[in-house]
Motif scaffolding. Structure first.
Motif, mmCIF file in Angstrom:
data_model
loop_
_atom_site.group_PDB
_atom_site.id
_atom_site.type_symbol
_atom_site.label_atom_id
_atom_site.label_comp_id
_atom_site.label_asym_id
_atom_site.label_seq_id
_atom_site.Cartn_x
_atom_site.Cartn_y
_atom_site.Cartn_z
ATOM 1 N N LEU A 147 0.851 -1.206 0.000
ATOM 2 C CA LEU A 147 0.000 0.000 0.000
ATOM 3 C C LEU A 147 0.874 1.239 0.000
ATOM 4 N N GLY A 148 1.905 1.181 0.870
ATOM 5 C CA GLY A 148 2.823 2.305 0.981
ATOM 6 C C GLY A 148 3.444 2.671 -0.350
ATOM 7 N N GLU A 149 3.797 1.674 -1.138
ATOM 8 C CA GLU A 149 4.396 1.929 -2.457
ATOM 9 C C GLU A 149 3.458 2.796 -3.296
ATOM 10 N N TYR A 150 2.200 2.406 -3.288
ATOM 11 C CA TYR A 150 1.243 3.154 -4.104
ATOM 12 C C TYR A 150 0.991 4.541 -3.550
ATOM 13 N N ILE A 151 0.891 4.635 -2.215
ATOM 14 C CA ILE A 151 0.650 5.936 -1.602
ATOM 15 C C ILE A 151 1.821 6.875 -1.880
ATOM 16 N N SER A 152 3.033 6.331 -1.861
ATOM 17 C CA SER A 152 4.183 7.202 -2.117
ATOM 18 C C SER A 152 4.114 7.755 -3.538
ATOM 19 N N LYS A 153 3.601 6.957 -4.460
ATOM 20 C CA LYS A 153 3.429 7.436 -5.839
ATOM 21 C C LYS A 153 2.426 8.574 -5.865
ATOM 22 N N ILE A 154 1.294 8.365 -5.179
ATOM 23 C CA ILE A 154 0.250 9.393 -5.149
ATOM 24 C C ILE A 154 0.797 10.662 -4.507
ATOM 25 N N PHE A 155 1.574 10.474 -3.454
ATOM 26 C CA PHE A 155 2.202 11.581 -2.734
ATOM 27 C C PHE A 155 3.018 12.444 -3.696
ATOM 28 N N LEU A 156 3.844 11.778 -4.501
ATOM 29 C CA LEU A 156 4.676 12.530 -5.448
ATOM 30 C C LEU A 156 3.835 13.197 -6.530
ATOM 31 N N GLU A 157 2.808 12.503 -7.001
ATOM 32 C CA GLU A 157 1.962 13.078 -8.051
ATOM 33 C C GLU A 157 1.252 14.332 -7.549
ATOM 34 N N THR A 158 0.733 14.274 -6.306
ATOM 35 C CA THR A 158 -0.073 15.389 -5.816
ATOM 36 C C THR A 158 0.767 16.628 -5.521
ATOM 37 N N LYS A 159 2.048 16.464 -5.367
ATOM 38 C CA LYS A 159 2.897 17.635 -5.151
ATOM 39 C C LYS A 159 2.920 18.520 -6.383
ATOM 40 N N ASN A 160 2.664 17.901 -7.552
ATOM 41 C CA ASN A 160 2.671 18.651 -8.794
ATOM 42 C C ASN A 160 3.961 19.400 -9.046
ATOM 43 N N ARG A 161 5.034 18.803 -8.683
ATOM 44 C CA ARG A 161 6.328 19.437 -8.948
ATOM 45 C C ARG A 161 6.629 19.401 -10.431
ATOM 46 N N PRO A 162 7.391 20.357 -10.940
ATOM 47 C CA PRO A 162 7.777 20.258 -12.343
ATOM 48 C C PRO A 162 8.713 19.062 -12.519
ATOM 49 N N HIS A 163 8.754 18.518 -13.734
ATOM 50 C CA HIS A 163 9.622 17.375 -13.995
ATOM 51 C C HIS A 163 11.080 17.786 -14.028
ATOM 52 N N TYR A 164 11.305 19.075 -14.331
ATOM 53 C CA TYR A 164 12.674 19.571 -14.472
ATOM 54 C C TYR A 164 12.653 21.091 -14.368
ATOM 55 N N ILE A 165 13.811 21.668 -14.145
ATOM 56 C CA ILE A 165 13.933 23.125 -14.120
ATOM 57 C C ILE A 165 14.993 23.522 -15.140
ATOM 58 N N ILE A 166 14.632 24.432 -16.030
ATOM 59 C CA ILE A 166 15.560 24.849 -17.080
ATOM 60 C C ILE A 166 16.353 26.060 -16.608
ATOM 61 N N LYS A 167 17.666 25.963 -16.757
ATOM 62 C CA LYS A 167 18.507 27.099 -16.369
ATOM 63 C C LYS A 167 18.743 28.012 -17.560
ATOM 64 N N GLU A 168 18.926 27.403 -18.733
ATOM 65 C CA GLU A 168 19.215 28.183 -19.923
ATOM 66 C C GLU A 168 18.709 27.452 -21.157
ATOM 67 N N LYS A 169 18.320 28.227 -22.173
ATOM 68 C CA LYS A 169 17.738 27.608 -23.359
ATOM 69 C C LYS A 169 18.083 28.426 -24.568
ATOM 70 N N LYS A 170 18.369 27.757 -25.700
ATOM 71 C CA LYS A 170 18.646 28.522 -26.927
ATOM 72 C C LYS A 170 18.184 27.737 -28.136
#
Ligand code: UDP
Ligand code: MG
Length: 308
Positions: free
Chosen positions: A285-308
């Motif tokens: 159960l914990g495995e699944y809850i930890s997944k839900i936990f991460l999903e609900t945070k809605n964090r970005p997948h990555y942060i871009i420092k520079e782009k061209k």
């Protein structure tokens, strides 16, 4: 109007490989009547990859780059590149030339026929890979395909050419825990698999350890907060195994030496067994809850420092 092919290349410490990759790709580009667009995604390399990319970009307007603010992993790199891609056809390739550029014209021929929406690649052999690794990947695919509705192809690489339509479908899946091989299968469409012989990496080193791969197989991305829950499942399983062993011992001991306190043995067996199973179930159960936990945070997948 000439159609465009976007090439997404996740790079982590690939300063040696990138120039070779670009050279080989340019050879192919010359033979094709398509516009090309390169999107290199630097996953916060610790070598000179970023400088190499800057130089390439300065010399060729078809080259674009994205620099991450820290190492977010290959999945995040692929996602960032795919989101930037503006071509009619899009492909993801490793920087180390393990994905042969010579396959690109073949892939385009198949897509242009209009029957298939996506051309994937799979290795016909696993030469150059150590035995343990092959064993576990084979095991993973067997298990995954048994327990999941999304069937994954053994030996399939991330190297695949897809139409804009397929790409848009893949990008419409916004989950945090990304496992691209699964996502590409999940969106459906008709995929043709090209087989080719495994090519060994020529420059630089693979950045995947065995444990990286194991963790990748389990959930697609490294999961930093599921650790305590993992321990619960581990202890649960451990207790369960001990319970089985202890039960066997108690039964055999009773048979040989007789009963000292009536009911003691069977009670202990049941207690141990149930306790183990319960901890194990809580862990799962914990495995699944930890997944839900991460999903609900809605964090970005990555942060871009520079782009061209
Ligand atoms: N990669 C990445 N971020 C990481 C690890 C790897 O972007 O944290 C890139 C790497 O530069 C390469 C691709 O992902 O272009 C595949 O990595 P690698 O060749 O090390 O893996 P393998 O081919 O052995 O599976
Ligand atoms: Mg590689």
């Amino acid at each position: 109007m000439t159609k465009m092919i976007s090439i997404v290349i996740p790079c982590y410490n690939e300063s040696e490989s990138v120039p070779y990759f670009y050279k080989e790709m340019e050879k192919i580009r010359q033979t094709m009547s398509y516009e090309f667009e390169y999107i290199f995604v630097d996953d916060h390399s610790t070598d000179t990859t970023r400088e190499v990319l800057r130089e390439l970009q300065a010399g060729d307007p078809a080259v674009h780059f994205i620099f991450f603010s820290k190492n977010f992993g290959k999945e995040a790199g692929m996602l960032a590149g795919l989101r930037e891609a503006s071509g009619d056809f899009v492909t993801v390739m490793d920087a180390d030339l393990q994905d042969p550029p010579t396959l690109i014209p073949k892939m385009m021929d198949i897509l242009e026929e209009g029957v298939y929406d996506c051309v994937g690649t799979r290795r016909s052999d696993r030469s150059g890979e150590d035995g343990i690794r092959s064993f576990f990947s084979a095991l993973f695919y067997k298990l995954e395909n048994k327990i999941s509705d999304t069937k994954m192809v053994d030996g399939a690489r991330d190297f695949r050419m897809m139409t804009r339509q397929v790409l848009d479908s893949v990008l419409s899946l916004t989950e945090y825990n990304r496992f691209s091989k699964g996502l590409f299968e999940w969106v459906g469409y008709d995929t043709y698999y090209l087989e080719y012989e495994n090519v060994e990496r020529e420059h630089g080193n693979t950045s995947w350890s065995f444990w990286n791969l194991l963790s990748y197989s389990i959930e697609g991305v490294i999961n930093f907060s599921a650790f305590p829950l993992r321990i619960a499942s581990f202890f649960g399983f451990f207790t369960f195994v001990i319970a089985i062993l202890a039960s066997a011992f108690i039964v055999i001991n009773t048979l040989y030496n007789g009963i000292e306190t009536p009911g003691w043995a069977s009670m202990t067996c049941i207690l141990l067994f149930l306790g183990g199973i319960q901890l194990f179930a809580i862990g799962v159960l914990g495995e699944y809850i930890s997944k839900i936990f991460l999903e609900t945070k809605n964090r970005p997948h990555y942060i871009i420092k520079e782009k061209k």
